[in-house]
Scaffold this motif. Structure first.
Motif, PDB file in Angstrom:
ATOM      1  N   ASP A   1       0.895  49.574  38.271  1.00  0.00           N
ATOM      2  CA  ASP A   1       1.708  48.352  38.344  1.00  0.00           C
ATOM      3  C   ASP A   1       2.076  47.874  36.932  1.00  0.00           C
ATOM      4  O   ASP A   1       3.219  47.487  36.662  1.00  0.00           O
TER       5      ASP A   1
ATOM      6  N   GLU B   1       4.778  49.699  35.549  1.00  0.00           N
ATOM      7  CA  GLU B   1       5.969  49.576  36.417  1.00  0.00           C
ATOM      8  C   GLU B   1       6.335  50.924  37.056  1.00  0.00           C
ATOM      9  O   GLU B   1       7.504  51.250  37.236  1.00  0.00           O
TER      10      GLU B   1
ATOM     11  N   LYS C   1       6.642  52.985  40.213  1.00  0.00           N
ATOM     12  CA  LYS C   1       6.804  52.626  41.636  1.00  0.00           C
ATOM     13  C   LYS C   1       6.140  53.648  42.554  1.00  0.00           C
ATOM     14  O   LYS C   1       5.625  53.323  43.617  1.00  0.00           O
TER      15      LYS C   1
END
Ligand SMILES: O=C(O)CC1=CCC(=O)O1
Length: 268
Positions: A83, A86, A88
């Protein structure tokens, strides 16, 4: 060097290559090792992927946190790191306890997992009794006192006979792990059981094992593969528990074939 504070714990990680436009391959290390074990595999795959490696809490340059750990502590760290970066969705490759973390990540955060590469791991590794005995031995006499026995699990007799310099270096890696990080992760292993969860895995998965693995032997890894619907199973010749060190060429070839079969080298 790169560090991130995740769940109150500083994690050492490496992001190699730019994630924009490239699929991401994440590597999780085994008990008593750190991210450096993946070097010779990463070198063979890095052009096509952005790569994330990290040291599990209690290992390498990552913080100790508050041992003993549960497997979910390690899973939350990996989810938090992805997370933070970033990311996904990624192909998650985990070795041994790293493979349990990968299975736990899929159970907790399937959105983050595009595919699984489960290396020398199982749905359950060892028993409460074997882990309790190991924790007691390490607390009493230190990691060095068990290193010779551990190395019989990690590396083949041929590696012992022919690759003495590396053996000495990996022994340094093992015995320099913080005792509480090592025993804390033994506790996490003791409590981890993904037998039921394995049947719910619905992403492309391959289970890989060294033919001479003394810790998670081929029969056990085959059991894991049979639990996971439509998973692949491959045996690496002339390797024990750590094929990424002992047979990186063969391991990366198996990974590459899996990546190509499921077109994982293309951004989803
Ligand atoms: O016993 C070992 O060192 C092998 C191993 C079991 C779980 C793990 O991560 O490594």
């Amino acid at each position: 060097m790169q560090f991130a504070s995740i769940n109150g714990v500083t994690l050492h990680y490496q992001l190699i290559g730019a994630p924009e436009g490239k699929p991401i391959l994440v590597f999780a290390n085994s008990l008593g090792t750190d991210l450096r074990i993946w070097r010779d595999v990463i070198l063979r795959l890095v052009g096509d992927f952005a790569v994330v490696t990290y040291d599990m809490r209690g290992h390498g340059l990552s913080d100790l946190g508050t041992p003993p750990y549960s497997i979910n502590d390690h899973v939350d760290d990996l989810a938090g790191l992805l997370d933070y970066l970033e990311v996904k969705s990624a192909v998650i490759c985990g070795l041994s306890v790293g493979g349990l973390v990968a299975q736990g990540l899929y159970a907790a955060r399937p959105d983050l997992v595009r595919a699984l590469i489960l290396c020398d791991t199982a749905h359950k590794i060892g028993t409460a009794e074997t882990w309790a005995a190991r924790i007691a031995a390490v607390k009493k006499d230190g990691i060095a006192s068990i290193a010779d026995n551990i190395f019989k699990l990690w590396f083949t007799p041929a590696f012992h006979a022919q690759r003495g310099e590396e053996l000495a270096g990996y022994r340094n890696m093992l015995v320099r792990q913080p005792t509480d990080g090592y025993t804390g992760t033994c506790a996490a292993l003791s409590g981890a059981d993904f037998t039921a969860a394995a049947g719910r895995i619905a992403v492309p998965t391959i289970c890989i094992v060294g033919d001479q693995d003394g810790s998670t032997p081929p029969d056990l890894v085959l059991q894991l593969a049979k639990l996971i619907p439509r998973s692949r199973y491959e045996v690496i010749k002339d390797a024990a528990h750590i094929p990424c060190v002992e047979q990186p060429e063969a391991l990366s070839a198996v990974m590459r074939a899996f990546i190509d079969e499921f077109q994982l080298g293309e951004k989803s």
